[in-house]
Design an enzyme around this catalytic site. Sequence first.
Site, PDB file in Angstrom:
ATOM      1  N   LYS A  10      34.526  46.983  37.624  1.00 45.18           N
ATOM      2  CA  LYS A  10      34.579  48.345  38.170  1.00 45.18           C
ATOM      3  C   LYS A  10      33.680  49.245  37.335  1.00 45.18           C
ATOM      4  CE  LYS A  10      39.152  47.736  40.082  1.00 45.18           C
ATOM      5  NZ  LYS A  10      40.569  47.909  39.862  1.00 45.18           N
ATOM      6  N   TRP A  52      32.471  48.804  42.758  1.00 47.60           N
ATOM      7  CA  TRP A  52      32.845  47.422  42.450  1.00 47.60           C
ATOM      8  C   TRP A  52      31.610  46.522  42.470  1.00 47.60           C
ATOM      9  CZ3 TRP A  52      37.996  46.213  45.507  1.00 47.60           C
ATOM     10  CH2 TRP A  52      39.004  47.089  45.039  1.00 47.60           C
ATOM     11  N   GLU A  67      50.146  29.944  48.229  1.00 44.70           N
ATOM     12  CA  GLU A  67      51.086  30.854  48.894  1.00 44.70           C
ATOM     13  C   GLU A  67      50.902  30.892  50.410  1.00 44.70           C
ATOM     14  OE1 GLU A  67      49.360  31.451  46.172  1.00 44.70           O
ATOM     15  OE2 GLU A  67      50.446  32.698  44.735  1.00 44.70           O
ATOM     16  N   THR A  69      51.660  27.350  41.773  1.00 45.84           N
ATOM     17  CA  THR A  69      50.281  27.829  41.633  1.00 45.84           C
ATOM     18  C   THR A  69      49.819  27.392  40.253  1.00 45.84           C
ATOM     19  OG1 THR A  69      50.944  29.898  40.626  1.00 45.84           O
ATOM     20  CG2 THR A  69      50.780  29.860  43.013  1.00 45.84           C
TER      21      THR A  69
HETATM   22  P1  ADP Z   1      45.473  29.284  41.939  1.00 44.17           P
HETATM   23  O1  ADP Z   1      45.681  30.599  42.645  1.00 44.17           O
HETATM   24  O2  ADP Z   1      46.636  28.916  41.128  1.00 44.17           O
HETATM   25  O3  ADP Z   1      44.146  29.165  41.244  1.00 44.17           O
HETATM   26  P2  ADP Z   1      45.027  27.965  44.494  1.00 44.17           P
HETATM   27  O4  ADP Z   1      44.609  26.569  44.567  1.00 44.17           O
HETATM   28  O5  ADP Z   1      46.123  28.403  45.372  1.00 44.17           O
HETATM   29  O6  ADP Z   1      45.453  28.140  43.016  1.00 44.17           O
HETATM   30  O7  ADP Z   1      43.720  28.835  44.630  1.00 44.17           O
HETATM   31  C1  ADP Z   1      43.597  29.870  45.548  1.00 44.17           C
HETATM   32  C2  ADP Z   1      42.403  30.717  45.238  1.00 44.17           C
HETATM   33  O8  ADP Z   1      41.198  29.959  45.308  1.00 44.17           O
HETATM   34  C3  ADP Z   1      42.197  31.835  46.234  1.00 44.17           C
HETATM   35  O9  ADP Z   1      43.002  32.942  45.942  1.00 44.17           O
HETATM   36  C4  ADP Z   1      40.731  32.141  46.090  1.00 44.17           C
HETATM   37  O10 ADP Z   1      40.492  33.021  44.998  1.00 44.17           O
HETATM   38  C5  ADP Z   1      40.135  30.793  45.754  1.00 44.17           C
HETATM   39  N1  ADP Z   1      39.526  30.203  46.958  1.00 44.17           N
HETATM   40  C6  ADP Z   1      40.101  29.393  47.869  1.00 44.17           C
HETATM   41  N2  ADP Z   1      39.220  29.038  48.823  1.00 44.17           N
HETATM   42  C7  ADP Z   1      38.052  29.646  48.518  1.00 44.17           C
HETATM   43  C8  ADP Z   1      36.742  29.665  49.124  1.00 44.17           C
HETATM   44  N3  ADP Z   1      36.442  28.984  50.236  1.00 44.17           N
HETATM   45  N4  ADP Z   1      35.800  30.427  48.523  1.00 44.17           N
HETATM   46  C9  ADP Z   1      36.065  31.136  47.400  1.00 44.17           C
HETATM   47  N5  ADP Z   1      37.254  31.134  46.786  1.00 44.17           N
HETATM   48  C10 ADP Z   1      38.245  30.402  47.329  1.00 44.17           C
END
Ligand code: ADP
Length: 544
Positions: free
Chosen positions: A442, A447, A333, A185
């Site tokens: 918050k 929220w 994940e 990640t």
């Molecule tokens: P990291 O968690 O290390 O930034 P990732 O590439 O796995 O890397 O990113 C996942 C995160 O990206 C998700 O948990 C979410 O917050 C965000 N995300 C993924 N797709 C979308 C989407 N279509 N719209 C908004 N947020 C998104």
Amino acid sequence: MLGLMQQRELLISSFLDYAEAYHPTVEVVSRLRDGALHRIGWGGIAARARKLAKALQRFGLRRGDRVATLAWNTHRHLELFFGVTGSGIVLHTVNPRLFADQLRYILNHADSSVLCFDVEFAPLVADLAPHLPSVHTYVALGHRDELPDHPLPNLVAYEDLLDAEDADFAWPRFDENSASSLCYTSGTTGNPKGVLYSHRSTVLHTLSLMAVDTMAISARETILPCAPLFHVNCWGIPYAAAGTGAKLVLPGSRLDGASLWELLRDEGVTFAAAVPTVWLTLFAWMEQQPGLDPAALKLRRVLSGGTAVPRLVIETLRDRFGATLQQAWGMTELSPLGTVGNLTPRHEALDAEAQMALRLKQGRTIYGIELRVVDEAGTPLPRDGSSVGLVQARGPWVLSGYFKGVGGQAVDADGWFGTGDVGTLDADGFLTITDRAKDVVKSGGEWISSIELENLAVGHPAVREAAVIAARHPRWQERPLLLVTCKDGRSVTRTELLAFLEPKVAKWWLPDDVICVDALPHTATGKVQKAQLRRDYADWLERG
Ligand code: ADP
């Protein structure tokens, strides 16, 4: 009573075997470093992946060892996807845009034995090499005459390795639960964490990509994956392309408007996958080119995600290209897919604005992934489209724990993984992400969505980028603070921006203050570093 069906292992090599047998001449087109296009059929990719497997054997690599890559989207990187995993070795794709200390941390944590890199990364690799005790061999992804001058131990040219082997090799069979690839990640929160996929999880995820209500990858598609091969296995697209015999168009490192347009037009791309920034870059380039006719392209479907997709991207693709944007949501994940924005016949009967509202959501839950939204005590909330809570996921392509246990326990006793996202689910399975859990504001027990406020703020014509963070407040515990950067030559005052937002949000959502800054801090993957903003500005409202 047990069923009487075969326990044939689910292995990644089966996709390549299929492509080779039934689609050997379907092309994989790659943009090389000098801009030229390279063409090879799936049959050629399969033969070269087998030669690679023999070369890896000669290095003395054993099942479970790690081979790392620092490379763009080209046929050679694709061959590694199959040659390494098919041998039972773990492919560890690394994001070359990470900061040097993250790269060192990740490569050492993964304990890779071999590092394969695009020649243009030679200076970076030379800096890293003295700090990588586990790497015994460096492979430059090119011909001998492209070998870099940098001193690297056991440096070999990829093409020399393949030339020394024949393709007489059968993919081994082994336990489908064996590890296949490793992705970290991006470390928006703390040290990067390793997610270790298995052959079984990858095959099941790939089969899902072929489903019509997921990505509908098929032999009829010509796919342009702009998503990097090093980012969550390019969303799984390379495996699904092989397993269906789709044509692949790999853009190398060139994601500028002119290069993408050329590929879309000349290769007859029907389906493309890219984060919103790539589309915005293409549209900006198109503005400077009179006489282009995007409607004449064959592009019909576009998959985008990783971050919320702006309305402008969806509308431009629909109105100028005649293409449908499907928003997807997921994360490292989840291999990464959890949702894809496909409408059902009932939704397709809705008017354009109602359909747009659905396309702006993060997508609809796909078969194979269970999603739910829970409150802070872990109690499931109704799927009513309005109850906001923490998003949890479970399924055969969701992780069970991080590599080497870093980051503690990843899932609860029932197998639910806390995604770190906050949002709502509706009765059809559409997910709306309103925040990352750590970014939500918050205020007095309620929220406030930082993402929604940011999306509204960037709608102001002077604003380039916006970030909302929670600032401490004596009465409400937290209140939203809006930070913006302005477009070149433009400016906006606090009063103007608040007046712009006022008719669009509930009164108690209005930020308590607006700060115009020259730049916002970003992570290597381009996301705003809110942790740093919180460090710098969390006490802003207390400063008086
Ligand atoms: P990291 O968690 O290390 O930034 P990732 O590439 O796995 O890397 O990113 C996942 C995160 O990206 C998700 O948990 C979410 O917050 C965000 N995300 C993924 N797709 C979308 C989407 N279509 N719209 C908004 N947020 C998104």
